[in-house]
Each structure stands twice: as C-alpha cells, then as structure tokens.
Design a protein around this motif. Structure first.
Motif, PDB file in Angstrom:
ATOM      1  N   UNK A  18       0.815  -1.214   0.000  1.00  0.00           N
ATOM      2  CA  UNK A  18       0.000   0.000   0.000  1.00  0.00           C
ATOM      3  C   UNK A  18       0.849   1.265   0.000  1.00  0.00           C
ATOM      4  N   UNK A  19       2.042   1.206   0.549  1.00  0.00           N
ATOM      5  CA  UNK A  19       2.949   2.359   0.594  1.00  0.00           C
ATOM      6  C   UNK A  19       4.305   1.994   0.008  1.00  0.00           C
ATOM      7  N   UNK A  20       4.284   1.270  -1.085  1.00  0.00           N
ATOM      8  CA  UNK A  20       5.499   0.640  -1.605  1.00  0.00           C
ATOM      9  C   UNK A  20       6.444   1.552  -2.365  1.00  0.00           C
ATOM     10  N   UNK A  21       6.160   2.804  -2.486  1.00  0.00           N
ATOM     11  CA  UNK A  21       7.067   3.682  -3.217  1.00  0.00           C
ATOM     12  C   UNK A  21       6.626   3.846  -4.657  1.00  0.00           C
ATOM     13  N   UNK A  22       7.558   4.270  -5.493  1.00  0.00           N
ATOM     14  CA  UNK A  22       7.247   4.655  -6.866  1.00  0.00           C
ATOM     15  C   UNK A  22       7.112   3.493  -7.846  1.00  0.00           C
ATOM     16  N   UNK A  23       7.536   2.296  -7.469  1.00  0.00           N
ATOM     17  CA  UNK A  23       7.470   1.161  -8.389  1.00  0.00           C
ATOM     18  C   UNK A  23       6.741  -0.013  -7.738  1.00  0.00           C
ATOM     19  N   UNK A  59      -1.809  -2.800  -7.657  1.00  0.00           N
ATOM     20  CA  UNK A  59      -2.571  -1.999  -8.623  1.00  0.00           C
ATOM     21  C   UNK A  59      -3.144  -0.742  -7.967  1.00  0.00           C
ATOM     22  N   UNK A  60      -3.640  -0.869  -6.743  1.00  0.00           N
ATOM     23  CA  UNK A  60      -4.146   0.314  -6.023  1.00  0.00           C
ATOM     24  C   UNK A  60      -3.030   1.340  -5.816  1.00  0.00           C
ATOM     25  N   UNK A  61      -1.843   0.856  -5.497  1.00  0.00           N
ATOM     26  CA  UNK A  61      -0.708   1.769  -5.311  1.00  0.00           C
ATOM     27  C   UNK A  61      -0.371   2.467  -6.629  1.00  0.00           C
ATOM     28  N   UNK A  62      -0.376   1.738  -7.726  1.00  0.00           N
ATOM     29  CA  UNK A  62      -0.155   2.352  -9.046  1.00  0.00           C
ATOM     30  C   UNK A  62      -1.173   3.465  -9.280  1.00  0.00           C
ATOM     31  N   UNK A  63      -2.417   3.176  -8.981  1.00  0.00           N
ATOM     32  CA  UNK A  63      -3.486   4.142  -9.197  1.00  0.00           C
ATOM     33  C   UNK A  63      -3.301   5.389  -8.335  1.00  0.00           C
ATOM     34  N   UNK A  64      -2.926   5.195  -7.086  1.00  0.00           N
ATOM     35  CA  UNK A  64      -2.694   6.352  -6.196  1.00  0.00           C
ATOM     36  C   UNK A  64      -1.575   7.235  -6.725  1.00  0.00           C
ATOM     37  N   UNK A  65      -0.517   6.631  -7.236  1.00  0.00           N
ATOM     38  CA  UNK A  65       0.616   7.392  -7.764  1.00  0.00           C
ATOM     39  C   UNK A  65       0.183   8.215  -8.973  1.00  0.00           C
ATOM     40  N   UNK A  66      -0.564   7.602  -9.873  1.00  0.00           N
ATOM     41  CA  UNK A  66      -1.019   8.304 -11.081  1.00  0.00           C
ATOM     42  C   UNK A  66      -1.918   9.475 -10.705  1.00  0.00           C
TER      43      UNK A  66
END
Length: 170
Positions: A18-23, A59-66
């Motif tokens: 959930x808080x994995x960074x940029x990748x 995927x949720x983390x990807x979405x949050x970053x975008x």
C-alpha cells in the motif's frame, strides 16, 4: 503453518504494498519472493485468491501514484512528480496489468481521464489569471494527446498553451 499465521503474512505484504514507493510492481515481486522464494522465508504456495490480494494492493498503489500526479494541489510539493512521470506511470500500470493478465480498471481509467481534464483546466485558468507564472506541464503535445486518447478523455480548449510554455522553459 496455521491458517491465521498464513493470513497474517499475506496481510503484512498487502500492507507493505500500500505504501510501496514509486514502483509498485517491483514491490509486488519482492513480496512474492519474500513469501514464496526466500530460503529463510515461509516458502508458501500462494492460492489464486492470495495472489489476487497482492496484485490488487500493487494496482491500487499504481493508481494512487497516477492520481497524485494529476492533483493540482501537489504541483509545488516534493511528492509531485509531474505530468511526464504520470504518463510513464500510466504506461507501467497498463504493462503490469498485461503481465498479470488482468484488464485495466475501467472506472480508474475514467477517473484518470477526469483528473487529467480537471488538472489541465485548472492549470490554464491559473496561468491566464496570473496565479501561476509558468506551466507545470512537463510533456510534449504528442505525449499529452496520446495520453488523453488512451484515457478516452478530452483536453480543454487552449491546452496547447501549456505544452508551449513547457517547451520554452526547457
């Protein structure tokens, strides 16, 4: 291993993702290694449901970053990476979905299109009113057009002003 311990291990990895960074995809594979491959780890054989939990978290983390990089309030903060990086992360998201054989989330695509339009609309309004001195749009016309087309979104009238300013600033 008892079911409660197994469940706790999976939950811990979901929490880390959930808080994995940029990748997030890299973090996802690190989680798989930790759970399944690490010689001193639990050496689990994940069920489809467990694998899906980990994928969903990444995927949720990807979405949050975008969405973070399409949030105007973050433009002047250290956490913001810019529109060019947002486009790069969108491509990473699509590639990750393809690799794990999951379709991109259509609701998220719609949210991203709306966020892009809102971001550009606010950027234009602030530039035209003098609230901002220069555009924060860090990509070319072609990149922005391609991104908007992938999303199925609309670019606000006058959007070219934003990329023209970015080109002049480089």
């Amino acid at each position: 291993m008892c079911p409660e311990e197994r469940s706790r291990l999976i939950e811990d990895e979901v929490f880390l993702l959930a808080d994995s960074g940029e990748l997030p995809e890299v973090a996802y594979h690190a989680s798989l290694w930790q759970l399944c491959g690490e010689p001193d780890g639990p050496r689990l054989r994940l069920t489809e449901a467990e694998l899906r939990l980990l994928q969903d978290a990444a995927l949720r983390r990807c979405q949050r970053i975008i969405l973070r990089d399409l949030t105007p309030a973050f433009r002047d903060r250290r956490i913001w990476r810019g529109l060019r990086r947002c486009i790069c992360n969108w491509r990473r998201y699509l590639a990750f979905c393809h690799r794990i054989e999951r379709p991109p989330n259509q609701l998220f695509q719609t949210q991203t299109a709306a966020a892009l339009t809102a971001y550009l609309t606010q950027e234009l309004a602030e530039l035209r009113s003098g609230m901002r001195q220069c555009s924060s749009v860090s990509c070319t016309d072609e990149e922005l057009l391609d991104f908007a087309q992938q999303l199925g979104g609309l670019l606000p009238e006058g959007w070219e002003e934003l990329t023209e300013q970015a080109a002049l600033a480089e």
